[in-house]
Design a protein around this motif. Structure first.
Motif, short mmCIF file in Angstrom:
data_model
loop_
_atom_site.label_atom_id
_atom_site.label_comp_id
_atom_site.label_asym_id
_atom_site.label_seq_id
_atom_site.Cartn_x
_atom_site.Cartn_y
_atom_site.Cartn_z
N LEU A 470 0.83 -1.21 0.00
CA LEU A 470 0.00 0.00 0.00
C LEU A 470 0.87 1.26 0.00
O LEU A 470 0.55 2.26 -0.66
CB LEU A 470 -0.92 -0.01 1.22
N GLU A 492 -5.90 -0.60 -1.53
CA GLU A 492 -5.62 -1.84 -0.81
C GLU A 492 -6.21 -3.06 -1.50
O GLU A 492 -5.83 -4.20 -1.23
CB GLU A 492 -6.12 -1.77 0.64
N ASP A 493 -7.16 -2.84 -2.42
CA ASP A 493 -7.77 -3.95 -3.16
C ASP A 493 -7.39 -3.90 -4.64
O ASP A 493 -8.12 -4.41 -5.49
CB ASP A 493 -9.30 -3.90 -3.03
#
Length: 706
Positions: A470, A492-493
């Motif tokens: 991240l 984060e995804d």
């Protein structure tokens, strides 16, 4: 027992006495000796802390962790967690505490992780030293001597007593073995174990890289003796037991100067489907497990490629002869047949041992010329096969990008050297249609083999590329905001499709290749593991390295497993054996790959500096490829990259704006950022360090439009 103790302390979240641990693990005093030895190793290794009250707890509970430190050339460092579970921790230079690059250390946090995933720490203890040797220039005085390291990450000169010089003279490049590591303000001490040469010797810079990174050169006598003793004739019984593909139209396609041909292909259509066979040299037939050749190959890990020179993983008799799939010669292979639908899906496959005879040794450029319209290059069945192969490759490539594989799209550098190894040209290497075709076939074979053995639930090696951190992704996203770009969705995804969208958005922009390179640097480095996590960059759920056993040890390792499984010899004992050794093989192979990458980068820098050293005073129109507080990185059209230092600019005072990733002139207000064209003049070249320095010329308007 080691893992049982760690798991228990992790579950309990508090310090336990020796007897408590024995009781919770349901161990009695008959296990006491082994238990005490294991507990002591955990304490010495920095995983467990013994309190004043003779209790034991995980050091991570007290904010201390075990991992590796990477020292920056400016003195500070970054701590990398052993399990990769958390972002890197910044270590200020005063808190390095004598640690050297890649040492295994115990680090205690001084500032815990904040909301942005950033933390700071100090080195509490060096647990395991990584650096045993340092290469540098000897500075000999009347009463003492020092070796000035060539490696910028080694921040202190090495003190050498006069009786430990080994005959070395002032100014020579030497290899020093460290005998005492730094403590407090004291320099490390060492003794000269080898004189590499004079600092102005031809080729000394390359030899210095080889020595400083610990690259092997000559094979040990027992390895060469074993290779020479291998009979070249293939026994009749070996031929009979294999699938005989010698009558098929099979070709290798490689670069013009390639010597080790470890993959060959054949393609034909059967109804609507494409039948693709990928044949890979069967190196393990000649390299028995734990033999001298195998042990040396494991230690080397990979072949290392320099311009005009190779440090091979295997002796030449194997790499360039018996295992190389040369035309019109019988060769043993491990083969994968794949039936591929018109949509690019593998609908059937088979993995088996084979014997082949390559029909043709083709060259990338010739095949590309034909596929791009030069029909005079090939004819008949070979021309038909190449055309069908190109159709299939196009389908596979489109499918791969549709699922999200990242298409970086920038061209790498190619350094052309003469017979003496001196660079005569530097240019961008174009990835033409034939290169891309073979790349697609190798990727498909790697995926097919990896998925096959994952579902068999057997120990195996995988090529793992994790999601980016991240922290680095945030930095990259902040940078591209300066160009009106941004990663869609939650960082984060992130998925590879989101990064590919950025590349597609800037494909025709002047800063396209720069953004692609910076994106690549923001991703994690791929590694080898004994567990399957997928490959982020390729958007592959299953991925292993299967197709290059001549030059990569992990490929050779999984060939051995595949063949034992095919022959029914993969007993429970052998399964247990592989479960035991594969974690270590994966870790060592990853380390050796990183070492090879570092060596290749350093040698490329040196060769580019050699190429530019007679061009001092010449002017160029360059592209800004990076911006820092001390200057600009610029790239010429031929891919040569150098530095423009702000301190070398006399006609303007530039200041760095880190938020906008640019420098701005105080007097005229002009700004420079990534992708801008700037006029520069070459003013300095340091071949030994691989450094090229330009000066920014005053006439900016015509080049930049600013």
């Amino acid at each position: 027992m080691r893992q049982q103790i760690l798991d228990l302390l992790n579950r309990r979240h508090k310090a336990l006495s020796r007897n408590d641990i024995l009781r919770f693990l349901e161990l009695d005093e008959s296990s006491g000796d082994e238990f005490d030895r294991t507990l002591s190793e955990l304490v010495e290794g920095g995983y467990v802390r013994q309190t004043k009250k003779e209790r034991f707890e995980l050091l991570s509970e007290s904010g201390c962790h075990v991992g590796t430190i990477q020292v920056h050339e400016r003195g500070f460092g970054f701590f990398i967690f052993e399990d990769g579970s958390q972002p890197d921790v910044f270590i200020p230079a005063p808190l390095i505490n004598g640690a050297m690059n890649e040492d295994k250390v115990l680090v205690c946090l001084t500032k815990p992780f904040n909301d942005y995933g950033k933390a700071e720490g100090r080195v509490a203890r060096v647990l395991e030293r990584n650096t045993q040797h340092v290469v540098g220039k000897l500075d000999l005085g009347k009463r003492f001597a020092f070796v000035i390291p060539r490696e910028k990450k080694v921040k202190q000169d090495i003190f050498v007593p006069l009786d430990q010089l080994g005959g070395a003279r002032h100014g020579e490049i030497v290899d020093v073995e460290i005998t005492a590591y730094p403590k407090g303000r004291n320099n490390p001490e060492g003794k000269v174990v080898e004189v590499i040469g004079q600092s102005d010797d031809s080729g000394i810079a390359i030899e210095t890289v080889i020595h400083s990174l610990g690259l092997p050169k000559e094979f040990p006598p027992e390895v060469l003796a074993q290779a020479e003793a291998i009979p070249e004739k293939i026994p009749a019984e070996e031929i009979r037991r294999r699938n005989d593909r010698r009558s098929d139209l099979i070709v290798t396609i490689d670069g013009a100067d390639a010597q080790d041909f470890d993959d060959a292909i054949t393609v034909f259509k059967k109804g609507p489907n494409y039948e693709l066979s990928v044949h890979i040299a069967d190196v393990t037939h000649y390299v028995a497990e734990n033999s001298p050749i195998d042990q040396e190959a494991l230690e080397r890990g990979t072949s290392v490629y320099f311009p005009g020179r190779v440090i091979p993983m295997l002796p030449e008799k194997l790499s360039n002869n018996m295992c190389s799939l040369r035309p019109d010669e019988d060769r043993l292979c491990l083969s994968v047949d794949m039936s591929v639908s018109p949509e690019g899906k593998v609908v059937d496959h088979r993995i088996y041992e084979s014997i082949i005879r390559s029909s043709e040794r083709l060259i990338y450029d010739d095949v590309s010329d034909y596929l791009e319209g030069d029909s005079s290059k090939f004819s008949g069945d070979l021309a038909t096969m190449l055309s069908q192969a190109n159709e299939l490759a196009g389908i596979l490539r489109q499918k791969r990008f549709d699922r999200g594989a990242i298409n970086f799209g920038f061209m790498e550098s190619e350094i052309i050297v003469d017979e003496e190894g001196y660079p005569i040209d530097v240019r961008k290497r174009e990835s033409r249609v034939a290169n891309q075709m073979i790349e697609e076939f190798m990727i498909l074979a790697n995926e097919t083999v990896s998925e096959h053995f994952f579902h068999l639930d057997l120990p195996f090696l995988y090529r793992t590329h994790e999601k980016p951190s991240l922290e680095k992704l945030t930095d990259f996203n902040n940078f591209i905001h300066n160009f009106g770009l941004g990663i869609r969705g939650k960082l984060e995804d992130v998925r590879p499709q989101q990064l590919n969208a950025i590349i597609e958005e800037v494909v025709d922009q002047p800063h396209s290749s720069i953004i692609s390179k910076l994106m690549l640097r923001s991703l994690k480095q791929a590694k080898y593991t004994n567990y399957m996590e997928g490959h982020f960059g390729l958007a592959s759920k299953y991925y292993s390295h299967f197709t290059s056993p001549i030059r990569r040890y992990p490929d050779l390792q999984i060939h051995r497993i595949i063949k034992e499984n095919l022959s029914g010899k993969l007993s429970q004992g052998r399964v247990k054996h592989y479960e035991t050794i594969l974690p270590e093989v994966a870790e060592l192979s990853s380390k050796r790959e990183r070492r090879a990458d570092s060596a290749e980068r350093e040698v490329d820098d040196i060769k580019m500096a050699e190429f530019m050293q007679d061009k001092i005073g010449q002017t160029y129109l360059a592209t800004v490829s990076g911006v820092t507080g001390f200057g600009l990185f610029v790239e010429l059209d031929n891919s040569v990259e150098g530095m423009v230092r702000i301190s070398d600019i006399s006609w303007e005072d530039f200041q760095f704006d880190p938020d906008k990733y640019l420098i701005k002139g105080i007097k005229n207000g002009k700004t420079l950022t990534v992708g801008d064209k700037v006029p520069v003049q070459l003013i300095r070249v340091n071949v030994e360090a691989g450094e090229i320095t330009f000066e920014l010329l005053e006439k900016l308007d015509e080049a930049t439009g600013k």
